[in-house]
Write a protein that holds these residues in place. Structure first.
Motif, PDB file in Angstrom:
ATOM      1  N   VAL A 161      -5.715   5.221   0.903  1.00 19.36           N
ATOM      2  CA  VAL A 161      -5.435   4.838  -0.479  1.00 19.36           C
ATOM      3  C   VAL A 161      -6.697   4.982  -1.334  1.00 19.36           C
ATOM      4  O   VAL A 161      -6.645   5.471  -2.476  1.00 19.36           O
TER       5      VAL A 161
ATOM      6  N   VAL B 278      -5.947   1.675   4.214  1.00 15.38           N
ATOM      7  CA  VAL B 278      -6.770   1.329   3.042  1.00 15.38           C
ATOM      8  C   VAL B 278      -7.701   2.495   2.703  1.00 15.38           C
ATOM      9  O   VAL B 278      -7.890   2.828   1.516  1.00 15.38           O
TER      10      VAL B 278
ATOM     11  N   LEU C  99       0.825  -1.207   0.000  1.00 17.53           N
ATOM     12  CA  LEU C  99       0.000   0.000   0.000  1.00 17.53           C
ATOM     13  C   LEU C  99       0.861   1.259   0.000  1.00 17.53           C
ATOM     14  O   LEU C  99       0.571   2.222  -0.719  1.00 17.53           O
TER      15      LEU C  99
END
Length: 481
Positions: free
Chosen positions: A466, A463, A174
């Motif tokens: 992102v 997450v 990531l």
């Protein structure tokens, strides 16, 4: 010597002749013949002494040959070493130097073996020494040299297996993708794309898909469905996943997700239960249960031995690298070389891992029961652990030890430079929290540094970060000009 013998032979007849004349010429000539006799006898004695010396005294050449023969018997010197006095000296000097080199080399080898066997503690934050710093610099420079000969890979499929340190590895992908403006396969919310159901490409919201329909990195939870995953991945994608010792994995799964509440059975009682009953325990929430790795990899948790071996062969052919949780740093080194990334790219702080003091200790009988319950995962794990060991040997054990040491040193340096600290248990003051109070969180005093912040973020906040960026970029791409 020959001339002396001839002279003696010529004097012998004269001596006989002098003896015969002595009686004829009288006493007047007696003194003269006496002097000749003394001269003759003295010469004879001198010749005899010279001959004795020449035949019994060793020459310098003989002494060198003798010394060389003695050395040859102990260290097998070449015959040519005894050809002259200089050769003998050179041979002796060469032997001494060789012995000295061998002793020094032996000492170096023993020191390296101690380092490899002893290893470096996994979490020694802030520990730095000139030797480790020098080693890290050498490894980084060697890595940069190697990177110049290959092209960094930006297409990765990471199959995230439960409770295999996969959140730690996910953080690497990531961060890398975010920093290099790559696209991800993401759900509309949360961190799952197809679990417990097998993955389908249609699950990904269209607003999160690039116009090409292909993503650069897949690094969220999913159940492997090779054909469907391939639909959203590039042809040159590198496939990576993780395995872990199945007994340890099941204990972590059982306690982390509180399977006791669903099974009404404590883990310590497993060893006293019939295996037939344990095999019939349902998959908790449809997701968690026995042979968890094979389930995440898209297979049934109940297969025949023939089906299982075929499944392992298929997985071996699909994945470019199967990392091993118990060999994490070695696996990270192999990962960075597979992807042609730098050592900085694979630095990571441990994520979503329970603290050592809250982990129960499995007794041998319970461990054996869990391994039998997860026998399919055990066969999978043993296969890829053996493959990992072969990969390390092929990479070079010494070279691997050097890179692992450099990676750990670099991790300590990041921890110090980011002003990071570990927060144990729940802390209401934390803005970003881990899933459970059983695991540690990290906070940094240097939140202005993007890399430091992303290193410390738990899985879900990262997450979300992102996803927000990707939505914004894709919306701008679709907006009319």
């Amino acid at each position: 010597m020959l001339r002396m013998r001839l002279k003696f032979a010529r004097l012998l007849p004269d001596f006989c002749q002098y003896a015969s004349h002595m009686s004829l010429q009288g006493l007047a000539q007696h003194a003269l013949y006496t002097r000749h006799l003394k001269t003759l006898v003295g010469g004879l004695v001198l010749v005899t002494l010279v001959m004795l010396v020449m035949y019994t005294t060793p020459t310098p050449t003989a002494l060198i040959l003798s010394a060389a023969n003695s050395l040859r018997e102990t260290d097998k010197l070449p015959e040519s070493s005894a050809s002259s006095g200089k050769a003998g000296d050179d041979a002796a000097a060469s032997l001494s130097l060789r012995q000295e080199r061998e002793e020094k080399e032996k000492e170096r080898e023993e020191a390296k073996e101690e380092q490899v066997e002893g290893g470096i503690p996994e979490k020694v934050f802030g520990l730095e020494s000139p030797d480790r710093g020098s080693l890290r610099s050498e490894v980084l420079m060697a890595g940069e040299s190697a990177d110049a000969q290959c092209r960094p890979q930006h297409h990765v499929m990471f199959l995230k297996t439960h409770k295999c340190a996969s959140s730690t590895v996910q953080n690497i992908f990531l961060r890398y993708g975010y920093t290099h403006n790559l696209t991800f396969a993401l759900p509309g919310g949360g961190n799952y794309l197809g679990n417990p159901s097998l993955f389908k490409a249609a699950i990904i919201p269209k607003k999160l898909l690039p116009p090409s329909g292909k993503v650069d990195i897949f690094a969220v939870h999913t159940r492997l469905n090779f054909k469907e995953h391939s639909r959203v991945l590039h042809n040159d994608t590198r496939w990576v996943t993780l395995v872990r010792d199945p007994a340890t994995l099941y204990e972590s799964l059982f306690n982390f997700f509180h399977l006791k509440n669903g099974y009404n059975l404590d883990l310590s009682a497993f060893s006293s239960q019939p295996m037939s009953r344990l095999m019939e325990l349902p998959r908790y929430g449809g997701k968690f249960g026995k042979n968890q790795m094979l389930f995440d990899l898209g297979y049934s948790d109940n297969m025949s031995v023939t089906q299982l071996r075929q499944a392992i062969e298929e997985l071996d052919s699909v994945f470019d690298l199967v990392m091993v949780a118990e060999r994490m740093d070695e696996s990270l080194v192999l990962l960075r070389h597979l992807l042609c990334w730098s050592l900085h790219d694979v630095v990571v702080f441990t994520k979503n891992a329970r603290r050592q003091e809250v982990k129960p200790t499995l007794d041998p009988q319970t461990r054996q029961t869990l391994r039998e319950l997860n026998s399919a995962d055990a066969l999978l794990y043993d296969h890829f652990m053996a493959k990992h060991r072969r990969a390390v040997l092929e990479f070079g054990a010494r070279r691997m030890a050097d890179e692992v040491s450099a990676l750990r040193s670099l991790r300590d340096e990041y921890f110090e430079d980011c002003g990071a600290r570990e927060v144990k248990g729940k802390d209401s003051t934390l803005k970003f929290k881990e899933y459970s109070g059983l695991v540690s969180s990290y906070v940094t005093s240097n939140n202005s540094d993007q890399n430091c912040l992303m290193l410390s973020l738990p899985e879900l906040p990262l997450v979300d970060t992102v996803r927000r960026k990707q939505l914004k970029v894709l919306e701008e791409m679709r907006a009319p000009s």
